[in-house]
Write a protein that holds these residues in place. Structure first.
Motif, PDB file in Angstrom:
ATOM      1  N   SER A 261       3.394  19.678  -5.496  1.00 41.18           N
ATOM      2  CA  SER A 261       4.030  18.481  -6.041  1.00 41.18           C
ATOM      3  C   SER A 261       5.404  18.221  -5.427  1.00 41.18           C
ATOM      4  CB  SER A 261       4.131  18.560  -7.558  1.00 41.18           C
ATOM      5  OG  SER A 261       4.926  19.644  -7.963  1.00 41.18           O
ATOM      6  N   PHE A 262       6.157  19.266  -5.123  1.00 39.53           N
ATOM      7  CA  PHE A 262       7.466  19.076  -4.484  1.00 39.53           C
ATOM      8  C   PHE A 262       7.313  18.409  -3.127  1.00 39.53           C
ATOM      9  CE2 PHE A 262      10.630  20.522  -1.433  1.00 39.53           C
ATOM     10  CZ  PHE A 262      11.797  20.083  -2.035  1.00 39.53           C
ATOM     11  N   TYR A 263       6.359  18.879  -2.333  1.00 40.28           N
ATOM     12  CA  TYR A 263       6.135  18.327  -0.999  1.00 40.28           C
ATOM     13  C   TYR A 263       5.583  16.900  -1.074  1.00 40.28           C
ATOM     14  CZ  TYR A 263       6.754  23.207   0.068  1.00 40.28           C
ATOM     15  OH  TYR A 263       7.267  24.465   0.133  1.00 40.28           O
ATOM     16  N   ALA A 264       4.713  16.660  -2.044  1.00 42.44           N
ATOM     17  CA  ALA A 264       4.179  15.313  -2.244  1.00 42.44           C
ATOM     18  C   ALA A 264       5.306  14.355  -2.627  1.00 42.44           C
ATOM     19  CB  ALA A 264       3.094  15.316  -3.306  1.00 42.44           C
ATOM     20  N   TYR A 265       6.208  14.804  -3.496  1.00 38.71           N
ATOM     21  CA  TYR A 265       7.344  13.970  -3.894  1.00 38.71           C
ATOM     22  C   TYR A 265       8.178  13.590  -2.679  1.00 38.71           C
ATOM     23  CZ  TYR A 265      11.387  12.237  -6.449  1.00 38.71           C
ATOM     24  OH  TYR A 265      12.389  11.440  -6.928  1.00 38.71           O
ATOM     25  N   ASN A 266       8.454  14.570  -1.835  1.00 42.63           N
ATOM     26  CA  ASN A 266       9.235  14.311  -0.630  1.00 42.63           C
ATOM     27  C   ASN A 266       8.510  13.344   0.302  1.00 42.63           C
ATOM     28  OD1 ASN A 266      10.048  15.439   2.387  1.00 42.63           O
ATOM     29  ND2 ASN A 266      11.757  15.254   0.965  1.00 42.63           N
ATOM     30  N   GLN A 267       7.213  13.528   0.468  1.00 40.92           N
ATOM     31  CA  GLN A 267       6.414  12.622   1.300  1.00 40.92           C
ATOM     32  C   GLN A 267       6.414  11.216   0.703  1.00 40.92           C
ATOM     33  OE1 GLN A 267       5.110  13.402   4.271  1.00 40.92           O
ATOM     34  NE2 GLN A 267       4.486  11.279   4.498  1.00 40.92           N
TER      35      GLN A 267
ATOM     36  N   GLY B 192       7.927   5.423   0.562  1.00 38.68           N
ATOM     37  CA  GLY B 192       8.721   4.392  -0.097  1.00 38.68           C
ATOM     38  C   GLY B 192       9.744   3.773   0.833  1.00 38.68           C
ATOM     39  N   PHE B 193      10.394   4.599   1.635  1.00 36.22           N
ATOM     40  CA  PHE B 193      11.384   4.072   2.578  1.00 36.22           C
ATOM     41  C   PHE B 193      10.732   3.172   3.629  1.00 36.22           C
ATOM     42  CE2 PHE B 193      14.046   8.062   1.642  1.00 36.22           C
ATOM     43  CZ  PHE B 193      14.721   7.420   0.621  1.00 36.22           C
ATOM     44  N   LEU B 194       9.532   3.537   4.074  1.00 37.10           N
ATOM     45  CA  LEU B 194       8.822   2.672   5.030  1.00 37.10           C
ATOM     46  C   LEU B 194       8.510   1.320   4.402  1.00 37.10           C
ATOM     47  CD1 LEU B 194       6.363   5.187   6.731  1.00 37.10           C
ATOM     48  CD2 LEU B 194       8.381   4.100   7.744  1.00 37.10           C
ATOM     49  N   ALA B 195       8.100   1.326   3.142  1.00 33.95           N
ATOM     50  CA  ALA B 195       7.815   0.070   2.447  1.00 33.95           C
ATOM     51  C   ALA B 195       9.084  -0.774   2.330  1.00 33.95           C
ATOM     52  CB  ALA B 195       7.227   0.352   1.072  1.00 33.95           C
TER      53      ALA B 195
ATOM     54  N   GLU C  73       2.341   9.864  -4.950  1.00 35.92           N
ATOM     55  CA  GLU C  73       2.920  11.124  -4.481  1.00 35.92           C
ATOM     56  C   GLU C  73       4.131  11.554  -5.312  1.00 35.92           C
ATOM     57  OE1 GLU C  73       1.610  10.855   0.210  1.00 35.92           O
ATOM     58  OE2 GLU C  73       3.532  10.007  -0.389  1.00 35.92           O
ATOM     59  N   MET C  74       4.914  10.593  -5.777  1.00 37.08           N
ATOM     60  CA  MET C  74       6.152  10.935  -6.465  1.00 37.08           C
ATOM     61  C   MET C  74       5.992  11.096  -7.972  1.00 37.08           C
ATOM     62  SD  MET C  74       8.759   8.456  -4.376  1.00 37.08           S
ATOM     63  CE  MET C  74      10.225   9.043  -5.223  1.00 37.08           C
ATOM     64  N   PHE C  75       5.148  10.273  -8.585  1.00 39.74           N
ATOM     65  CA  PHE C  75       5.128  10.221 -10.042  1.00 39.74           C
ATOM     66  C   PHE C  75       3.765  10.512 -10.667  1.00 39.74           C
ATOM     67  CE2 PHE C  75       8.371   7.158  -8.549  1.00 39.74           C
ATOM     68  CZ  PHE C  75       9.487   7.865  -8.964  1.00 39.74           C
TER      69      PHE C  75
ATOM     70  N   LEU D 287       0.833  -1.200   0.000  1.00 47.68           N
ATOM     71  CA  LEU D 287       0.000   0.000   0.000  1.00 47.68           C
ATOM     72  C   LEU D 287       0.868   1.250   0.000  1.00 47.68           C
ATOM     73  CD1 LEU D 287      -2.733   1.440   0.196  1.00 47.68           C
ATOM     74  CD2 LEU D 287      -2.587   1.174   2.690  1.00 47.68           C
ATOM     75  N   HIS D 288       1.950   1.222   0.771  1.00 49.64           N
ATOM     76  CA  HIS D 288       2.822   2.390   0.831  1.00 49.64           C
ATOM     77  C   HIS D 288       3.623   2.574  -0.460  1.00 49.64           C
ATOM     78  CE1 HIS D 288       1.485   2.814   4.882  1.00 49.64           C
ATOM     79  NE2 HIS D 288       2.136   3.963   4.949  1.00 49.64           N
ATOM     80  N   VAL D 289       3.878   1.498  -1.182  1.00 47.07           N
ATOM     81  CA  VAL D 289       4.486   1.633  -2.509  1.00 47.07           C
ATOM     82  C   VAL D 289       3.509   2.357  -3.437  1.00 47.07           C
ATOM     83  CG1 VAL D 289       5.209   0.354  -4.578  1.00 47.07           C
ATOM     84  CG2 VAL D 289       6.060  -0.325  -2.330  1.00 47.07           C
ATOM     85  N   LEU D 290       2.250   1.984  -3.386  1.00 52.77           N
ATOM     86  CA  LEU D 290       1.238   2.656  -4.202  1.00 52.77           C
ATOM     87  C   LEU D 290       1.130   4.134  -3.827  1.00 52.77           C
ATOM     88  CD1 LEU D 290      -1.083   2.687  -6.270  1.00 52.77           C
ATOM     89  CD2 LEU D 290      -2.602   1.956  -4.405  1.00 52.77           C
TER      90      LEU D 290
END
Length: 127
Positions: A46-52, A57-60, A22-24, A14-17
């Motif tokens: 979009s910059f903040y979403a990318y960072n989030q 992704g790291f949690l996944a 958020e990133m792409f 789910l966190h990958v999704l």
């Protein structure tokens, strides 16, 4: 503990999704359906979403690495990584609803898989 690892893997997926959206695909239809708003409203963030998305992704990755280590290496080291990952996911969900209760539905969606994984991994270690 296997049940906990399965739910941790589902939480990681789910966190990958979420990270992908958020990133792409921040301005795309799935992200807009999930997070609300229009592409035009989303664009300035979009910059903040990318960072989030990186955090998600790291949690996944942490969850997946912990699962692999728990299965093929050291059960305790792997379980520690899985617990750290799913507990962080759960805390993010709790933080969301505590900040604004109108996000309760999103918090439930974000936190259900991690809390089940957390409970069953801990039970697997204790029992």
């Amino acid at each position: 503990m296997i049940i906990g690892l399965i739910f941790a893997a589902l939480a990681g997926a789910l966190h990958v999704l979420i990270a992908y959206m958020e990133m792409f695909a921040w301005e795309g239809p799935l992200a807009r359906k999930t997070f609300g708003g229009t592409p035009e409203e989303a664009r300035p963030f979009s910059f903040y979403a990318y960072n989030q998305g990186l955090y998600n992704g790291f949690l996944a990755v942490e969850a997946f690495v912990g699962i692999v280590i728990a299965i093929f290496g050291s059960t305790l080291v792997g379980a520690a990584l899985v617990i750290a990952a799913v507990a962080s996911m759960l805390c993010a969900a709790l933080g969301l609803v505590l900040k604004d209760s109108s996000y309760a539905s999103a918090a439930i969606k974000q936190g259900t898989l991690p809390v089940i994984g957390l409970i069953f991994v801990i039970l697997g270690l204790v029992l």
